[in-house]
Design an enzyme around this catalytic site. Sequence first.
Site, PDB file in Angstrom:
ATOM      1  N   ASP A   5      27.463  63.772  26.124  1.00  0.00           N
ATOM      2  CA  ASP A   5      28.001  64.542  25.007  1.00  0.00           C
ATOM      3  C   ASP A   5      29.482  64.846  25.227  1.00  0.00           C
ATOM      4  O   ASP A   5      29.958  64.846  26.364  1.00  0.00           O
ATOM      5  CB  ASP A   5      27.261  65.875  24.861  1.00  0.00           C
ATOM      6  CG  ASP A   5      25.790  65.667  24.510  1.00  0.00           C
ATOM      7  OD1 ASP A   5      25.454  64.614  23.958  1.00  0.00           O
ATOM      8  OD2 ASP A   5      24.996  66.585  24.809  1.00  0.00           O
TER       9      ASP A   5
HETATM   10  N1  URA Z   1      21.525  65.608  28.008  1.00  0.00           N
HETATM   11  C1  URA Z   1      22.291  66.291  27.132  1.00  0.00           C
HETATM   12  O1  URA Z   1      21.820  67.193  26.466  1.00  0.00           O
HETATM   13  N2  URA Z   1      23.599  65.953  27.018  1.00  0.00           N
HETATM   14  C2  URA Z   1      24.185  64.991  27.767  1.00  0.00           C
HETATM   15  O2  URA Z   1      25.392  64.749  27.646  1.00  0.00           O
HETATM   16  C3  URA Z   1      23.376  64.288  28.688  1.00  0.00           C
HETATM   17  C4  URA Z   1      22.047  64.614  28.785  1.00  0.00           C
END
Ligand code: URA
Length: 241
Positions: free
Chosen positions: A111
């Site tokens: 993310d």
């Molecule tokens: N899980 C999440 O919620 N975000 C990420 O970036 C990676 C795994």
Amino acid sequence: MQQIQDILYTQGFGTRRVCTGLVQQGYVSVHGQIVTDAGAAFDPQGLVFHVQGQPWAYHEKAYLMLHKPAGMECSHKPSAWPSVYTLLPAPLRQRPNKGAVVGVQAIGRLDQDTTGLLLLSDDGAFIHRMSSPRHHVPKVYEVTLQDPLQAAQVARLLAGVVLNDDPRPVRAAACEARDGHHLSLTLTEGKYHQVKRMIAAVGNQVQALHRSRMGALVLPGDLAAGQWRWLRAEEVAALRG
Ligand code: URA
């Protein structure tokens, strides 16, 4: 042996015409000597050549790790934040594959606000191997929680929680409390926002998220946020398992 113009092309220095031009115009040197014959042949394995004074080490396939900083998207066409691909030199973004310019691809996205270990490659089989749910490559996340961690939350993460897109529960392969607001979570799948959704499902909230490990590979402490490096052959072999 391979012609220098082809070596440049495979490494992402532009179209075949551009690569020929770079050589003919005297921008390329090999073993300290400017090469102007675009057809001059060299053994590419282990070759370090210079383009406009910048060294480039030949890699038949690209395998990289990047320490992803916060505030960047793992997309070639980001919607709101700068792309992590802008952290890489242009040749890595222009490597050809079957005649098309594709460059390296992130193996599993993080993310925008997640930091840590991101692998990138242009080897389709390797990308598939690392991202396929069948292979269960463990990914370790360091989670900072909004609310104090409760023992029952750890137990539920290990037992399995149901997310809204699949009736089958997803469980953490490992979950270790570090202190009242930090835990280390190991997942073997890669569902969309999986950590954040799992933490929400047990009644807490992710304040910060950092991926510290993928398979055998740990993010090195000396790779600062925003920096990348080539993976060593033994690191790639260990990841392939
Ligand atoms: N899980 C999440 O919620 N975000 C990420 O970036 C990676 C795994």
